[in-house]
Design a protein around this motif. Structure first.
Motif, short mmCIF file in Angstrom:
data_model
loop_
_atom_site.label_atom_id
_atom_site.label_comp_id
_atom_site.label_asym_id
_atom_site.label_seq_id
_atom_site.Cartn_x
_atom_site.Cartn_y
_atom_site.Cartn_z
N ALA A 109 8.35 -6.23 -6.08
CA ALA A 109 6.84 -5.94 -7.07
C ALA A 109 6.79 -7.56 -6.78
O ALA A 109 5.71 -7.92 -6.84
N GLY A 110 7.68 -8.91 -6.19
CA GLY A 110 6.29 -9.89 -5.73
C GLY A 110 6.05 -9.67 -4.08
O GLY A 110 5.41 -11.16 -4.40
N ILE A 114 1.68 -6.34 -3.29
CA ILE A 114 2.13 -5.79 -4.37
C ILE A 114 1.73 -6.06 -5.72
O ILE A 114 1.48 -4.98 -7.06
N THR A 115 2.01 -6.91 -5.63
CA THR A 115 2.28 -7.50 -7.53
C THR A 115 0.44 -7.77 -7.67
O THR A 115 0.21 -7.79 -8.59
N ILE A 116 -0.38 -8.03 -6.74
CA ILE A 116 -1.33 -7.66 -7.22
C ILE A 116 -2.43 -6.48 -6.99
O ILE A 116 -2.41 -6.68 -8.17
N TRP A 117 -1.79 -5.71 -6.51
CA TRP A 117 -2.20 -4.21 -7.02
C TRP A 117 -1.23 -3.57 -8.60
O TRP A 117 -2.59 -3.07 -9.35
N MET A 118 -0.08 -3.98 -8.76
CA MET A 118 0.72 -3.87 -10.18
C MET A 118 -0.60 -4.77 -11.30
O MET A 118 0.13 -3.93 -11.89
N ALA A 119 -0.60 -6.18 -11.10
CA ALA A 119 -0.91 -6.78 -12.03
C ALA A 119 -2.23 -6.64 -11.80
O ALA A 119 -3.13 -6.73 -13.51
N CYS A 261 7.24 2.87 2.64
CA CYS A 261 7.11 1.56 2.90
C CYS A 261 5.93 1.23 2.05
O CYS A 261 4.75 2.51 1.92
N PRO A 262 5.88 0.65 0.58
CA PRO A 262 4.49 -0.38 0.24
C PRO A 262 3.75 0.03 0.92
O PRO A 262 2.53 0.10 0.10
#
Ligand code: SF4
Ligand code: SF4
Length: 437
Positions: A109-110, A114-119, A261-262
């Motif tokens: 998540a960090g 990936i953080t940009i996508w999640m947030a 793979c994220p």
């Protein structure tokens, strides 16, 4: 350069989350959203979650300044729900154009992309930058440092880091930059294993430390102590020829490394299973398959979580990256559709902790900002992305804590370096300046 960026430049602020990108440069590019990456998804690291709770005012002030500098219309602070104290401290301070986004407790998540996508729901294309999708990102400590730089003209001279793993008293401390790791590790009581190995960073993305006489830098977020036979250490110590030999001998082409793979999940071409096959059989297929190794985040999901037969696609990617960079090669590729299962394929942190065999080490590491008394510091001249800073002091000079000791070279990307203790300049070398008290 805007005034806020100018203050960040003067204070030597760099991204404290890992790479050390000079913050003043980031503050000169327009962005619609400024994102605070407060995920701290590496197990065992406890820095940002505690700093956000203790210095909530400075964090929100730093975000407000960063938003002003880049013209952002929205500020988003991404925390995990379990960071209860940080959320409680920050929430009441938020302006109407700021919000907290609660991230799932998953890895990675960090990872910035990936953080940009999640947030925000935005996906950064492969080989692109967050600013290409209108987002700027910094972690918690970087924005606290920015607030201090602007409001107090305070240069970056200290670093907060967690010491955890096989130590009697895991702890999170703030020390002068340049303090030897050996002294910092001693703040965590005694090492509890006979043959300790030390990892700089978290157990997933950290790097093995060759000597604990190395100094703390602006990007040192944690030191994890682990026994010689620990799975994380065995992975780090595995010679590259063994990595390749195992890949050749046992890869089942099960595709799990790619399916988990994220980067692949959010639509990047990166396909670790095909890269392993290419490395094994020189069956390159499309050249972009191999070149996509350049977009690997080195999150270690493929080696520490996905592969059932202990292959490390990540290590192969790292080797390919070095080769391609030496050749000046670049990856070009489009963003593909999002995997509909992407959200569900990221790894729950609790299960990752079990898989990494670090449950016994997953303890609190309380923040202790008692002043450290190091009598000698070594200030690396390159603690950041870009050119090494150029010394502006000489051997024998007396310097005060906070005084400029190395400047950004003319017309170069870089960051200033300041004295972290008062004392006398002992040595000025190509790579570092040492100061004794
Ligand atoms: S380390 Fe492995 S899982 Fe992570 S981005 Fe690279 S290839 Fe994908
Ligand atoms: S997960 Fe392991 S065995 Fe499966 S394709 Fe990837 S490297 Fe090969």
């Amino acid at each position: 350069m805007n005034e806020i960026a100018n203050k960040a430049r003067a204070a030597g602020v760099v991204g404290a989350g890992g790479a050390g990108f000079p913050t003043h440069v980031k503050l000169m590019s327009p962005a619609e959203i400024y994102l605070v990456n407060g995920a701290e998804c590496e197990p065992l690291l406890k820095v940002d979650q505690q700093l956000a709770a203790k210095y909530a005012h400075q964090l929100v002030r730093g975000l407000q300044l960063a938003m002003q500098a880049v013209g952002a219309r929205e500020g988003v602070i991404a925390f995990k729900a379990k960071y209860v104290e940080a959320i409680a401290a920050v929430q009441p301070l938020l302006a109407s154009n700021m919000r907290i986004h609660i991230l799932k407790d998953v890895y990675p998540a960090g990872d910035e992309v990936i953080t940009i996508w999640m947030a925000t729901g935005r996906r950064v294309p492969p080989a692109a930058l967050p600013k290409d999708v209108g987002v700027a990102v910094n972690n918690v400590l970087t924005l606290i440092n920015l607030a201090r730089a602007v409001d107090e003209d305070a240069p970056v001279v200290d670093r907060t880091l967690t010491i955890s793993g096989a130590v009697s008293d895991p702890i999170t401390v703030t020390v002068p930059i340049g303090t030897p790791l050996r002294e910092v590790i001693a703040r965590a009581g005694s090492v509890t294993v006979d043959k300790p190995y030390f990892v700089n960073g978290g157990p997933m993305m950290g790097k093995l430390i060759s000597s604990i006489d190395q100094p703390v830098t602006k990007t040192t977020g944690g030191i994890i102590v682990l026994p010689e036979d620990h799975v994380v250490i065995r992975r780090h110590r595995q010679p590259m020829q063994d990595v390749l030999a195992i890949a050749r001998a046992v890869c089942e082409q099960c595709n799990l490394c790619t399916e988990l793979c994220p980067r692949h999940l959010i639509g990047h071409e990166l396909h670790p299973a095909l890269i392993v096959r290419s490395a094994n059989y020189r069956d390159i297929g499309k050249p972009s398959v191999l070149l996509s190794a350049l977009t690997c985040s080195e999150c270690a999901i493929c080696e520490q979580w996905a592969c059932p037969v202990n292959i490390s696609p990540m290590r192969i990617n790292v080797a390919l990256k070095a080769k391609f960079r030496a050749e000046g090669a670049r990856y070009v590729g489009d963003l593909r559709p999002l995997d509909p299962m992407a959200e569900h394929r990221l790894v729950p942190t609790s299960r990752l902790v079990t898989r990494l065999a670090i449950s016994a080490y997953n303890k609190k590491a309380p923040l202790d900002e008692t002043a450290s008394r190091s009598s000698r510091v070594v200030l690396n001249l390159r603690q950041h992305v870009g050119a090494a800073a150029v010394p502006v002091v000489q051997v024998g000079d007396t310097v005060q804590r906070g005084q400029l000791v190395a400047e950004i070279p003319a017309d170069a990307l870089g960051a200033r370096v300041h004295a972290s203790i008062s004392g006398r300049v002992e040595e000025v070398a190509a790579q570092f300046i040492s100061i004794t008290h």
